[in-house]
Design a protein around this motif. Structure first.
Motif, PDB file in Angstrom:
ATOM      1  N   MET A 127       0.841  -1.181   0.000  1.00 32.40           N
ATOM      2  CA  MET A 127       0.000   0.000   0.000  1.00 32.40           C
ATOM      3  C   MET A 127       0.890   1.250   0.000  1.00 32.40           C
ATOM      4  SD  MET A 127      -2.903   0.872   2.774  1.00 32.40           S
ATOM      5  CE  MET A 127      -4.143   2.035   2.401  1.00 32.40           C
ATOM      6  N   GLU A 128       0.594   2.154  -0.908  1.00 28.72           N
ATOM      7  CA  GLU A 128       1.384   3.376  -1.020  1.00 28.72           C
ATOM      8  C   GLU A 128       1.024   4.353   0.093  1.00 28.72           C
ATOM      9  OE1 GLU A 128       1.870   6.900  -4.235  1.00 28.72           O
ATOM     10  OE2 GLU A 128       1.615   4.873  -5.002  1.00 28.72           O
ATOM     11  N   LYS A 129       2.068   4.926   0.706  1.00 28.01           N
ATOM     12  CA  LYS A 129       1.867   5.884   1.786  1.00 28.01           C
ATOM     13  C   LYS A 129       1.275   7.174   1.224  1.00 28.01           C
ATOM     14  CE  LYS A 129       4.490   8.575   5.141  1.00 28.01           C
ATOM     15  NZ  LYS A 129       4.083   9.881   4.683  1.00 28.01           N
ATOM     16  N   GLN A 130       0.226   7.664   1.840  1.00 29.78           N
ATOM     17  CA  GLN A 130      -0.395   8.921   1.450  1.00 29.78           C
ATOM     18  C   GLN A 130       0.406  10.085   2.027  1.00 29.78           C
ATOM     19  OE1 GLN A 130      -3.160   9.318  -0.577  1.00 29.78           O
ATOM     20  NE2 GLN A 130      -2.788   7.154  -0.928  1.00 29.78           N
ATOM     21  N   PRO A 131       0.526  11.172   1.285  1.00 31.78           N
ATOM     22  CA  PRO A 131       1.253  12.320   1.837  1.00 31.78           C
ATOM     23  C   PRO A 131       0.495  12.912   3.024  1.00 31.78           C
ATOM     24  CG  PRO A 131       0.281  12.873  -0.283  1.00 31.78           C
ATOM     25  CD  PRO A 131       0.027  11.405  -0.039  1.00 31.78           C
ATOM     26  N   SER A 132       1.258  13.431   3.980  1.00 32.56           N
ATOM     27  CA  SER A 132       0.634  14.087   5.120  1.00 32.56           C
ATOM     28  C   SER A 132       0.057  15.422   4.665  1.00 32.56           C
ATOM     29  CB  SER A 132       1.677  14.327   6.219  1.00 32.56           C
ATOM     30  OG  SER A 132       2.583  15.348   5.825  1.00 32.56           O
ATOM     31  N   ALA A 133      -0.752  16.034   5.513  1.00 31.76           N
ATOM     32  CA  ALA A 133      -1.308  17.355   5.215  1.00 31.76           C
ATOM     33  C   ALA A 133      -0.192  18.372   5.030  1.00 31.76           C
ATOM     34  CB  ALA A 133      -2.253  17.789   6.323  1.00 31.76           C
ATOM     35  N   TYR A 134       0.919  18.154   5.726  1.00 31.23           N
ATOM     36  CA  TYR A 134       2.052  19.058   5.569  1.00 31.23           C
ATOM     37  C   TYR A 134       2.684  18.872   4.191  1.00 31.23           C
ATOM     38  CZ  TYR A 134       1.695  19.934  10.577  1.00 31.23           C
ATOM     39  OH  TYR A 134       1.250  20.290  11.819  1.00 31.23           O
ATOM     40  N   GLU A 135       2.921  17.636   3.801  1.00 34.81           N
ATOM     41  CA  GLU A 135       3.542  17.357   2.507  1.00 34.81           C
ATOM     42  C   GLU A 135       2.655  17.814   1.352  1.00 34.81           C
ATOM     43  OE1 GLU A 135       6.031  13.287   3.107  1.00 34.81           O
ATOM     44  OE2 GLU A 135       3.900  13.208   3.623  1.00 34.81           O
ATOM     45  N   SER A 136       1.349  17.564   1.459  1.00 33.33           N
ATOM     46  CA  SER A 136       0.444  17.903   0.357  1.00 33.33           C
ATOM     47  C   SER A 136       0.333  19.411   0.134  1.00 33.33           C
ATOM     48  CB  SER A 136      -0.939  17.287   0.586  1.00 33.33           C
ATOM     49  OG  SER A 136      -1.562  17.856   1.719  1.00 33.33           O
ATOM     50  N   PHE A 137       0.695  20.205   1.128  1.00 36.53           N
ATOM     51  CA  PHE A 137       0.702  21.659   0.973  1.00 36.53           C
ATOM     52  C   PHE A 137       1.546  22.054  -0.239  1.00 36.53           C
ATOM     53  CE2 PHE A 137       2.587  25.852   2.043  1.00 36.53           C
ATOM     54  CZ  PHE A 137       1.429  26.597   2.260  1.00 36.53           C
ATOM     55  N   PHE A 138       2.634  21.352  -0.456  1.00 38.67           N
ATOM     56  CA  PHE A 138       3.561  21.698  -1.523  1.00 38.67           C
ATOM     57  C   PHE A 138       3.135  21.178  -2.889  1.00 38.67           C
ATOM     58  CE2 PHE A 138       5.840  21.946   2.473  1.00 38.67           C
ATOM     59  CZ  PHE A 138       6.157  23.297   2.440  1.00 38.67           C
ATOM     60  N   ASP A 139       1.971  20.539  -2.969  1.00 37.08           N
ATOM     61  CA  ASP A 139       1.394  20.164  -4.256  1.00 37.08           C
ATOM     62  C   ASP A 139       0.739  21.370  -4.933  1.00 37.08           C
ATOM     63  OD1 ASP A 139       2.182  17.542  -3.882  1.00 37.08           O
ATOM     64  OD2 ASP A 139       0.217  16.877  -3.149  1.00 37.08           O
ATOM     65  N   LEU A 140       0.481  22.415  -4.151  1.00 39.10           N
ATOM     66  CA  LEU A 140      -0.100  23.626  -4.717  1.00 39.10           C
ATOM     67  C   LEU A 140       0.878  24.237  -5.716  1.00 39.10           C
ATOM     68  CD1 LEU A 140      -1.447  25.134  -1.365  1.00 39.10           C
ATOM     69  CD2 LEU A 140      -2.764  23.903  -3.109  1.00 39.10           C
ATOM     70  N   GLY A 141       0.371  25.054  -6.625  1.00 40.09           N
ATOM     71  CA  GLY A 141       1.227  25.608  -7.665  1.00 40.09           C
ATOM     72  C   GLY A 141       1.792  26.988  -7.396  1.00 40.09           C
ATOM     73  N   SER A 142       1.104  27.784  -6.574  1.00 40.43           N
ATOM     74  CA  SER A 142       1.575  29.150  -6.346  1.00 40.43           C
ATOM     75  C   SER A 142       1.464  29.512  -4.871  1.00 40.43           C
ATOM     76  CB  SER A 142       0.774  30.137  -7.194  1.00 40.43           C
ATOM     77  OG  SER A 142      -0.595  30.101  -6.843  1.00 40.43           O
ATOM     78  N   PHE A 143       2.418  30.318  -4.426  1.00 38.34           N
ATOM     79  CA  PHE A 143       2.530  30.618  -3.000  1.00 38.34           C
ATOM     80  C   PHE A 143       2.881  32.078  -2.753  1.00 38.34           C
ATOM     81  CE2 PHE A 143       3.500  26.195  -3.577  1.00 38.34           C
ATOM     82  CZ  PHE A 143       2.909  25.564  -2.500  1.00 38.34           C
ATOM     83  N   GLY A 144       2.470  32.539  -1.596  1.00 39.15           N
ATOM     84  CA  GLY A 144       2.967  33.779  -1.034  1.00 39.15           C
ATOM     85  C   GLY A 144       3.725  33.421   0.227  1.00 39.15           C
ATOM     86  N   VAL A 145       4.824  34.103   0.463  1.00 34.90           N
ATOM     87  CA  VAL A 145       5.582  33.924   1.701  1.00 34.90           C
ATOM     88  C   VAL A 145       5.607  35.285   2.383  1.00 34.90           C
ATOM     89  CG1 VAL A 145       7.785  33.301   2.749  1.00 34.90           C
ATOM     90  CG2 VAL A 145       6.980  32.065   0.730  1.00 34.90           C
ATOM     91  N   VAL A 146       5.056  35.330   3.600  1.00 34.44           N
ATOM     92  CA  VAL A 146       4.906  36.588   4.320  1.00 34.44           C
ATOM     93  C   VAL A 146       5.932  36.707   5.432  1.00 34.44           C
ATOM     94  CG1 VAL A 146       3.347  38.058   5.637  1.00 34.44           C
ATOM     95  CG2 VAL A 146       2.406  36.498   3.933  1.00 34.44           C
ATOM     96  N   GLY A 147       6.618  37.818   5.448  1.00 37.48           N
ATOM     97  CA  GLY A 147       7.548  38.134   6.516  1.00 37.48           C
ATOM     98  C   GLY A 147       7.534  39.627   6.775  1.00 37.48           C
ATOM     99  N   ARG A 148       8.250  40.030   7.794  1.00 38.59           N
ATOM    100  CA  ARG A 148       8.419  41.457   8.082  1.00 38.59           C
ATOM    101  C   ARG A 148       9.894  41.655   8.416  1.00 38.59           C
ATOM    102  NH1 ARG A 148       5.175  45.718   8.690  1.00 38.59           N
ATOM    103  NH2 ARG A 148       3.255  44.542   8.964  1.00 38.59           N
TER     104      ARG A 148
END
Length: 148
Positions: free
Chosen positions: A1-22
């Motif tokens: 059985m193939e291991k399913q990605p965690s909710a953390y890992e699947s976050f990086f399946d998205l295509g576009s991101f914003g990274v917020v800092g100050r």
């Protein structure tokens, strides 16, 4: 059985991101920013205190971005976290990662109320960094303890 990605890992399946800092308060989260770029993701720096991050244009807010993003990594002073979760909800962003120890009960409650899939309690870089690094060791420890 193939291991399913965690909710953390699947976050990086998205295509576009914003990274917020100050960056005027603490260093901008360059490791997350660069890690996403290295994965070939479209990524925007969002920093109300700087015009430029790592040689790229920085945007003061989500509303100022040239296009919507699917995911948001937030690493700002803790007092600002709820405001960024609210801004994400207003922008229609449903996947938000609040850097380890930057979440607040108010931000978590707001995310739940707005239907945002919030990731907290760990560092995004742990999922982006190569294995031979501080973050890679953190990743190994989290896997061994079942928290990955």
């Amino acid at each position: 059985m193939e291991k399913q990605p965690s909710a953390y890992e699947s976050f990086f399946d998205l295509g576009s991101f914003g990274v917020v800092g100050r960056s005027k308060v603490k260093p901008f989260p360059l490791l997350s920013y660069r890690g996403l770029k290295a994965k070939g993701k479209k990524v925007y720096a969002i920093d109300p205190s700087s015009d430029s991050i790592d040689g790229d244009k920085a945007y003061p807010s989500l509303a100022a971005l040239p296009e919507p993003v699917e995911g948001l990594i937030v690493e700002v002073p803790k007092a600002e976290t709820k405001d960024w979760v609210a801004a994400a909800a207003e922008a229609g962003i449903r996947d938000v990662w609040v850097h380890m120890a930057h979440d607040t009960p108010e931000a978590v409650a707001l995310a739940k109320e707005k239907g945002i899939h919030l990731r907290t309690g760990t560092c995004a870089v742990m999922y982006l960094a190569p294995t031979l690094s501080y973050h890679g060791i953190h990743k190994l420890i989290m896997k061994l303890t079942g928290k990955y």
